[in-house]
Write an enzyme that holds these catalytic residues in place. Structure first.
Site, short mmCIF file in Angstrom:
data_model
loop_
_atom_site.label_atom_id
_atom_site.label_comp_id
_atom_site.label_asym_id
_atom_site.label_seq_id
_atom_site.Cartn_x
_atom_site.Cartn_y
_atom_site.Cartn_z
N ASP A 197 4.20 2.06 -3.93
CA ASP A 197 3.26 2.74 -4.82
C ASP A 197 3.16 1.91 -6.10
O ASP A 197 4.18 1.66 -6.76
CB ASP A 197 3.78 4.15 -5.13
CG ASP A 197 2.84 4.97 -6.00
OD1 ASP A 197 2.03 4.39 -6.75
OD2 ASP A 197 2.93 6.21 -5.94
N VAL A 198 1.96 1.47 -6.45
CA VAL A 198 1.81 0.58 -7.60
C VAL A 198 2.17 1.24 -8.92
O VAL A 198 2.32 0.56 -9.94
CB VAL A 198 0.38 0.00 -7.70
CG1 VAL A 198 0.10 -0.94 -6.54
CG2 VAL A 198 -0.67 1.11 -7.79
N ASN A 217 -5.73 -4.90 -6.76
CA ASN A 217 -6.84 -4.16 -6.17
C ASN A 217 -6.61 -2.66 -6.06
O ASN A 217 -7.57 -1.89 -5.95
CB ASN A 217 -7.12 -4.75 -4.78
CG ASN A 217 -8.06 -3.90 -3.97
OD1 ASN A 217 -9.26 -3.87 -4.21
ND2 ASN A 217 -7.51 -3.19 -2.98
N ASP A 254 0.87 -1.18 0.00
CA ASP A 254 0.00 0.00 0.00
C ASP A 254 0.90 1.22 0.00
O ASP A 254 2.03 1.17 0.50
CB ASP A 254 -0.91 0.00 1.23
CG ASP A 254 -2.13 0.89 1.07
OD1 ASP A 254 -3.23 0.35 0.86
OD2 ASP A 254 -1.97 2.13 1.16
N TYR A 267 -12.13 7.99 -13.58
CA TYR A 267 -12.35 6.76 -12.82
C TYR A 267 -13.07 5.72 -13.67
O TYR A 267 -12.67 4.55 -13.72
CB TYR A 267 -13.18 7.09 -11.57
CG TYR A 267 -13.46 5.91 -10.68
CD1 TYR A 267 -12.47 5.40 -9.84
CD2 TYR A 267 -14.71 5.31 -10.65
CE1 TYR A 267 -12.72 4.33 -9.01
CE2 TYR A 267 -14.97 4.23 -9.82
CZ TYR A 267 -13.97 3.74 -9.00
OH TYR A 267 -14.22 2.67 -8.18
N LYS A 286 -11.64 2.03 -14.97
CA LYS A 286 -12.30 0.79 -14.59
C LYS A 286 -12.82 0.02 -15.81
O LYS A 286 -12.87 -1.22 -15.80
CB LYS A 286 -13.43 1.09 -13.60
CG LYS A 286 -12.93 1.64 -12.26
CD LYS A 286 -11.89 0.72 -11.61
CE LYS A 286 -11.50 1.18 -10.22
NZ LYS A 286 -10.50 0.29 -9.59
#
Length: 254
Positions: free
Chosen positions: A55-56, A82, A33, A148, A152
């Site tokens: 950090d992804v 996720n 995370d 967003y 998605k």
């Protein structure tokens, strides 16, 4: 039999719920995370878990985290890509480009880095499950939340494609599409959308409830239960699917 489960964005919200649920059934858990405090809470709550700040969207940081997990476990059985962020709210002509990029990067680029690693390991071992977190906003238009929704929707396309690429190797890939999940994150989203639309927060919350057939919000536990099912032998033939966990969203329109 204990499985090896990696979860990005695992420090809070859905990710933390997934970590708790997998740990409760006896699995080994690794989470990352970007929030160090959330990582510390997870480490305290789940002794024995691998919990790291990463950090992804940072390729080097993710490589270090994923390499550590690979060295410790030698493989991975379940990967939950996720991590995501709500992004900005407003009509597209009002949005800042940097805010748009940040939203896309966290949800989509982060999933890419995670899935690229998982695909290599799972293809070699001939088994595995990848679960990507999309949203009901990845199934319909979402006024005032274009970055967003775009991110998605992209997750849905990535899921379908990876299911086709990895299926012959015995690897399953599915996406979950949660609705409005109760918790601090949705509290922030409601406040942001209320400010962008000119409605009160109470009116905004009511719109979410009225737009769902079951007239209810979703809990983190609802989402975790669905993912545990996907990770169970009962779901061994389920791949390439987009599972809405939302009480049936009728509309996201204001």
């Amino acid at each position: 039999m204990s499985e090896r489960v990696l979860i990005t964005g695992g420090g809070s919200g859905i990710g933390a719920g997934l970590a708790r649920a997998f740990a409760a059934r006896g699995d080994r858990v690794a989470i990352c995370d970007s929030d160090p405090e959330a990582v510390a809470r997870c480490a305290a709550e789940l002794p024995g878990a691998i919990a790291r700040t990463a950090d992804v969207t940072d390729e080097a940081g993710m490589a270090a985290f994923l390499s550590e997990v690979e060295a410790e476990w030698g493989g991975v059985d379940v990967v939950c890509a996720n991590a995501g962020t709500g992004g900005p709210a407003g009509r597209i002509e009002t949005l800042d480009y940097a805010a748009w990029q940040a939203c896309i990067a966290t949800s989509l680029h982060g999933a890419f880095l995670t899935c690229r690693w998982a695909a290599r390991l799972m293809r070699a071992q001939g088994s595995g499950l990848i679960v990507l977190t999309s949203s009901t906003a990845g199934l319909a238009g979402y006024p005032l939340r274009s970055p967003y929704s775009a991110a998605k929707w992209a997750i849905v396309g990535l899921t379908k494609t990876l299911a086709m690429e990895l299926g012959p190797a015995g690897v399953r890939v599915n996406a979950i599409c949660p609705g409005a999940v109760e918790g601090p994150r949705m509290d922030r989203v409601v406040a942001m959308e209320a400010a962008a639309s000119g409605r009160s927060e109470e009116e905004t919350r009511e719109l979410y409830v009225r737009g769902v057939s079951l007239r209810t919000w979703v809990s983190v536990e609802d989402v975790a239960a669905a993912v545990l099912h996907l990770a169970s032998p009962a779901a061994r033939r389920i791949s390439g699917q987009i599972l809405a966990i939302d009480g049936h969203t009728e509309t996201l329109a204001p």
